[in-house]
Design a protein around this motif. Structure first.
Motif, PDB file in Angstrom:
ATOM      1  N   LYS A  12       0.918  -1.258   0.099  1.00  0.00           N
ATOM      2  CA  LYS A  12      -0.015  -0.011  -0.012  1.00  0.00           C
ATOM      3  C   LYS A  12       0.835   1.232   0.122  1.00  0.00           C
ATOM      4  O   LYS A  12       2.003   1.167   0.480  1.00  0.00           O
ATOM      5  N   PRO A  13       0.163   2.249  -0.661  1.00  0.00           N
ATOM      6  CA  PRO A  13       0.953   3.585  -0.298  1.00  0.00           C
ATOM      7  C   PRO A  13       0.927   4.047   1.118  1.00  0.00           C
ATOM      8  O   PRO A  13       0.190   3.755   1.893  1.00  0.00           O
ATOM      9  N   ALA A  14       1.451   5.309   1.417  1.00  0.00           N
ATOM     10  CA  ALA A  14       1.508   5.984   2.630  1.00  0.00           C
ATOM     11  C   ALA A  14       1.417   7.324   2.196  1.00  0.00           C
ATOM     12  O   ALA A  14       1.722   7.899   1.136  1.00  0.00           O
ATOM     13  N   PRO A  15       0.818   8.302   3.286  1.00  0.00           N
ATOM     14  CA  PRO A  15       0.886   9.487   2.977  1.00  0.00           C
ATOM     15  C   PRO A  15       2.149  10.121   2.413  1.00  0.00           C
ATOM     16  O   PRO A  15       3.378  10.069   3.049  1.00  0.00           O
ATOM     17  N   GLY A  16       2.175  11.013   1.490  1.00  0.00           N
ATOM     18  CA  GLY A  16       3.497  11.559   0.962  1.00  0.00           C
ATOM     19  C   GLY A  16       3.945  10.690  -0.442  1.00  0.00           C
ATOM     20  O   GLY A  16       4.976  11.492  -1.166  1.00  0.00           O
ATOM     21  N   ASP A  17       3.196   9.839  -0.638  1.00  0.00           N
ATOM     22  CA  ASP A  17       3.721   8.974  -1.698  1.00  0.00           C
ATOM     23  C   ASP A  17       3.028   9.568  -3.067  1.00  0.00           C
ATOM     24  O   ASP A  17       2.218  10.441  -2.975  1.00  0.00           O
ATOM     25  N   SER A 154     -14.110   4.797   3.650  1.00  0.00           N
ATOM     26  CA  SER A 154     -13.724   3.572   2.677  1.00  0.00           C
ATOM     27  C   SER A 154     -12.428   3.702   1.816  1.00  0.00           C
ATOM     28  O   SER A 154     -11.739   2.886   1.810  1.00  0.00           O
ATOM     29  N   ILE A 155     -12.443   4.950   1.122  1.00  0.00           N
ATOM     30  CA  ILE A 155     -11.231   5.205   0.421  1.00  0.00           C
ATOM     31  C   ILE A 155      -9.868   5.284   1.316  1.00  0.00           C
ATOM     32  O   ILE A 155      -8.863   4.593   0.942  1.00  0.00           O
ATOM     33  N   ARG A 156      -9.996   5.819   2.222  1.00  0.00           N
ATOM     34  CA  ARG A 156      -8.798   5.858   3.233  1.00  0.00           C
ATOM     35  C   ARG A 156      -8.388   4.551   3.621  1.00  0.00           C
ATOM     36  O   ARG A 156      -7.358   4.124   3.770  1.00  0.00           O
ATOM     37  N   ALA A 157      -9.209   3.598   4.102  1.00  0.00           N
ATOM     38  CA  ALA A 157      -9.107   2.387   4.582  1.00  0.00           C
ATOM     39  C   ALA A 157      -8.334   1.627   3.207  1.00  0.00           C
ATOM     40  O   ALA A 157      -7.518   0.764   3.489  1.00  0.00           O
ATOM     41  N   ALA A 158      -9.111   1.739   2.097  1.00  0.00           N
ATOM     42  CA  ALA A 158      -8.367   0.931   0.962  1.00  0.00           C
ATOM     43  C   ALA A 158      -7.024   1.291   0.572  1.00  0.00           C
ATOM     44  O   ALA A 158      -6.143   0.298   0.269  1.00  0.00           O
ATOM     45  N   LEU A 159      -6.954   2.602   0.768  1.00  0.00           N
ATOM     46  CA  LEU A 159      -5.634   3.082   0.289  1.00  0.00           C
ATOM     47  C   LEU A 159      -4.326   2.484   1.231  1.00  0.00           C
ATOM     48  O   LEU A 159      -3.327   2.395   0.880  1.00  0.00           O
ATOM     49  N   PHE A 160      -4.719   2.952   2.574  1.00  0.00           N
ATOM     50  CA  PHE A 160      -3.730   2.848   3.494  1.00  0.00           C
ATOM     51  C   PHE A 160      -3.614   1.722   4.386  1.00  0.00           C
ATOM     52  O   PHE A 160      -2.560   1.316   5.073  1.00  0.00           O
ATOM     53  N   THR A 161      -4.507   0.948   4.543  1.00  0.00           N
ATOM     54  CA  THR A 161      -4.513  -0.282   5.658  1.00  0.00           C
ATOM     55  C   THR A 161      -4.670  -1.471   5.035  1.00  0.00           C
ATOM     56  O   THR A 161      -5.260  -1.733   3.813  1.00  0.00           O
ATOM     57  N   HIS A 162      -4.244  -2.550   6.067  1.00  0.00           N
ATOM     58  CA  HIS A 162      -4.638  -3.880   5.415  1.00  0.00           C
ATOM     59  C   HIS A 162      -5.237  -4.544   6.622  1.00  0.00           C
ATOM     60  O   HIS A 162      -5.343  -4.095   7.705  1.00  0.00           O
ATOM     61  N   GLY A 163      -6.389  -5.428   6.110  1.00  0.00           N
ATOM     62  CA  GLY A 163      -7.037  -6.176   7.186  1.00  0.00           C
ATOM     63  C   GLY A 163      -8.562  -6.046   7.094  1.00  0.00           C
ATOM     64  O   GLY A 163      -8.982  -5.148   5.825  1.00  0.00           O
ATOM     65  N   PRO A 164      -9.699  -6.534   7.926  1.00  0.00           N
ATOM     66  CA  PRO A 164     -10.924  -6.437   7.752  1.00  0.00           C
ATOM     67  C   PRO A 164     -11.531  -5.131   7.847  1.00  0.00           C
ATOM     68  O   PRO A 164     -10.934  -4.187   8.531  1.00  0.00           O
ATOM     69  N   TYR A 165     -12.601  -4.808   7.023  1.00  0.00           N
ATOM     70  CA  TYR A 165     -13.377  -3.371   7.088  1.00  0.00           C
ATOM     71  C   TYR A 165     -14.837  -3.796   6.694  1.00  0.00           C
ATOM     72  O   TYR A 165     -15.002  -4.451   5.788  1.00  0.00           O
ATOM     73  N   GLU A 166     -15.721  -3.503   7.931  1.00  0.00           N
ATOM     74  CA  GLU A 166     -17.197  -3.768   7.755  1.00  0.00           C
ATOM     75  C   GLU A 166     -17.707  -2.555   7.048  1.00  0.00           C
ATOM     76  O   GLU A 166     -17.714  -1.426   7.518  1.00  0.00           O
ATOM     77  N   ILE A 167     -18.341  -2.785   5.754  1.00  0.00           N
ATOM     78  CA  ILE A 167     -19.245  -1.895   5.256  1.00  0.00           C
ATOM     79  C   ILE A 167     -20.624  -1.818   5.721  1.00  0.00           C
ATOM     80  O   ILE A 167     -21.170  -2.816   5.955  1.00  0.00           O
ATOM     81  N   ARG A 168     -21.144  -0.420   5.831  1.00  0.00           N
ATOM     82  CA  ARG A 168     -22.390  -0.470   6.468  1.00  0.00           C
ATOM     83  C   ARG A 168     -23.237   0.039   5.308  1.00  0.00           C
ATOM     84  O   ARG A 168     -22.905   0.951   4.574  1.00  0.00           O
ATOM     85  N   PRO A 169     -24.565  -0.325   5.337  1.00  0.00           N
ATOM     86  CA  PRO A 169     -25.603   0.514   4.485  1.00  0.00           C
ATOM     87  C   PRO A 169     -25.677   2.005   4.703  1.00  0.00           C
ATOM     88  O   PRO A 169     -25.404   2.391   5.958  1.00  0.00           O
ATOM     89  N   ALA A 170     -25.753   3.016   3.713  1.00  0.00           N
ATOM     90  CA  ALA A 170     -25.970   4.405   3.935  1.00  0.00           C
ATOM     91  C   ALA A 170     -27.363   4.742   4.285  1.00  0.00           C
ATOM     92  O   ALA A 170     -28.302   3.873   3.767  1.00  0.00           O
ATOM     93  N   ASP A 171     -27.705   5.696   5.013  1.00  0.00           N
ATOM     94  CA  ASP A 171     -28.704   6.195   5.564  1.00  0.00           C
ATOM     95  C   ASP A 171     -29.531   6.785   4.352  1.00  0.00           C
ATOM     96  O   ASP A 171     -30.805   6.924   4.174  1.00  0.00           O
ATOM     97  N   GLN A 329     -20.250   5.809  -2.137  1.00  0.00           N
ATOM     98  CA  GLN A 329     -19.684   4.559  -2.668  1.00  0.00           C
ATOM     99  C   GLN A 329     -18.883   3.894  -1.863  1.00  0.00           C
ATOM    100  O   GLN A 329     -18.015   4.640  -1.404  1.00  0.00           O
ATOM    101  N   VAL A 330     -18.884   2.738  -1.313  1.00  0.00           N
ATOM    102  CA  VAL A 330     -17.740   2.042  -0.793  1.00  0.00           C
ATOM    103  C   VAL A 330     -16.810   1.139  -1.759  1.00  0.00           C
ATOM    104  O   VAL A 330     -17.223   0.714  -2.815  1.00  0.00           O
ATOM    105  N   VAL A 331     -15.601   1.294  -1.441  1.00  0.00           N
ATOM    106  CA  VAL A 331     -14.816   0.403  -2.195  1.00  0.00           C
ATOM    107  C   VAL A 331     -14.944  -1.042  -1.925  1.00  0.00           C
ATOM    108  O   VAL A 331     -14.660  -1.384  -0.787  1.00  0.00           O
ATOM    109  N   ILE A 332     -14.717  -1.754  -2.905  1.00  0.00           N
ATOM    110  CA  ILE A 332     -14.737  -3.271  -3.093  1.00  0.00           C
ATOM    111  C   ILE A 332     -13.371  -3.840  -3.513  1.00  0.00           C
ATOM    112  O   ILE A 332     -13.097  -3.455  -4.536  1.00  0.00           O
ATOM    113  N   PRO A 333     -12.725  -4.730  -2.639  1.00  0.00           N
ATOM    114  CA  PRO A 333     -11.467  -5.233  -3.073  1.00  0.00           C
ATOM    115  C   PRO A 333     -11.485  -6.134  -4.185  1.00  0.00           C
ATOM    116  O   PRO A 333     -12.683  -7.057  -4.078  1.00  0.00           O
ATOM    117  N   TYR A 334     -11.072  -6.244  -5.533  1.00  0.00           N
ATOM    118  CA  TYR A 334     -11.299  -7.030  -6.557  1.00  0.00           C
ATOM    119  C   TYR A 334     -10.393  -8.039  -6.514  1.00  0.00           C
ATOM    120  O   TYR A 334      -9.236  -7.724  -6.644  1.00  0.00           O
TER     121      TYR A 334
END
Length: 351
Positions: A12-17, A154-171, A329-334
């Motif tokens: 993954k990238p990191a801030p500054g990349d 969701s974008i921040r988690a997908a860009l910078f983190t590894h591991g599980p992320y629970e997506i939740r329905p929008a109101d 929109q949530v990001v889905i890992p492909y």
């Protein structure tokens, strides 16, 4: 074409990349700069990334070879840590034969895009990379008003983190648009309406697997051209299918026929679960009334369930998930892992 191993997550990238911005489908940034420049600014200020453009990024009408060249340059540059599409389009399938697959395979990087970028997402999955369906510069990052919190997180988690992320329905959600050439479009928060939650269908069970799918119309093109799709449906055994439809608003019967063809090919029955994105119900060509929007969405849901009942009656399905042509929109890992829990009605992706 069969991958030698399951897809793996590139570093993954990191801030500054540096983050490559490419237009593998359409060079709309050159025609509609307002959402594009806003998206670039947010990448810098909100995420601390430095966007890097290429010769065809803002070039409307760029040839397939020019777009392939930009992709090769972005993936081969060791100072670029991830790649993001500016927007989608409709002819990325013509870029696929020009890809230097060994170059891409040797330089794995996270790639972000959706809609017509399903072509490239699937090609990279077949090369062994987990990529990301979602987060284009002009649509999500160039959203009028402000970044939607659900999308931004969701974008921040997908860009910078590894591991599980629970997506939740929008109101609440939005599926109408305003003129991107008008500066006034970007000064106010878009009008949202109640989302109504997800719709769960099928047996109560837990399904876990790697994701496959994307934009339904794009997948139909790939199936017709016999590109990037495994000949043996067993290759997708246990995977989790996710699908979404575009602003072209395909008729419910067309959606059913595409799914029927996938069923006849033996594909649908192989998947353990389906995540179906909330359908876009409005476009500039078809400015549907509220009643027409509801009718269109209901018709698409019925078409999807009719196909599942015929070809995959034991499949667990979740409809109106916040993926694809919707806001937020949530990001889905492909090619990444996802867990669909039918007992607790929870969806967890792995970034």
């Amino acid at each position: 074409m069969t991958p030698s191993a399951l897809p793996v997550y590139p570093p993954k990238p990191a801030p500054g990349d540096r983050l490559a911005i490419v237009s593998p489908s359409s060079g709309l940034p050159g025609v509609l700069p307002l959402p594009y420049e806003l998206g670039l600014d947010r990448l810098r200020k909100e995420y601390g990334l430095e966007p890097v453009e290429y010769p065809a990024t803002r070039k409307m009408g760029a040839t397939p070879q020019e777009r392939a060249d930009d992709l090769h340059a972005a993936f081969a540059d060791p100072t670029v840590k991830a790649v993001m599409a500016s927007i989608g389009g409709d002819d990325q399938i013509t870029v696929l034969p020009l890809l230097d697959r060994e170059l891409l395979r040797a330089n794995p990087k996270p790639f972000f895009g959706w809609s017509d970028n399903t072509n490239l997402l699937l090609a990279l999955r077949n090369l062994g990379m987990v990529t990301y369906h979602g987060a284009s510069v002009m649509c999500e990052l160039g959203r009028p008003g402000a970044l939607h919190p659900l999308t931004a997180d969701s974008i921040r988690a997908a860009l910078f983190t590894h591991g599980p992320y629970e997506i939740r329905p929008a109101d609440r959600f939005r599926d109408t648009d305003k003129d991107w050439s008008d500066p006034a479009t970007f000064t106010a928060e878009p009008e949202m309406r109640p989302a109504g939650g997800w719709t769960w269908h099928g047996p109560r069970k837990v399904a876990e697997g790697r994701t496959w799918g994307g934009n339904l119309e794009t997948l139909a093109q790939l199936l017709m051209a016999d590109r990037e799709i495994e000949r043996d449906p067993a290759a997708y055994e246990g995977d989790v299918l996710f699908l979404e439809t575009s602003e072209e608003l395909p008729a419910a019967e067309k959606v059913f026929r595409i799914l029927r063809s996938m069923g006849e090919r033996g594909l649908l029955a192989r998947f353990s679960a389906l995540l179906m994105g909330r359908p876009k119900t409005w476009s500039f060509d078809r400015p549907n009334s509220p009643g027409e929007k509801e009718s269109y969405a209901a018709g698409q849901r019925e078409a999807v369930l009719r196909a599942l009942d015929a070809y995959a009656p034991q499949m667990l399905a979740v409809l109106d998930v916040d993926l694809g042509h919707t806001d937020p929109q949530v990001v889905i890992p492909y090619g990444g892992e996802v867990r669909v829990d039918g007992y607790e009605q929870r969806i967890t992706v792995t970034y």
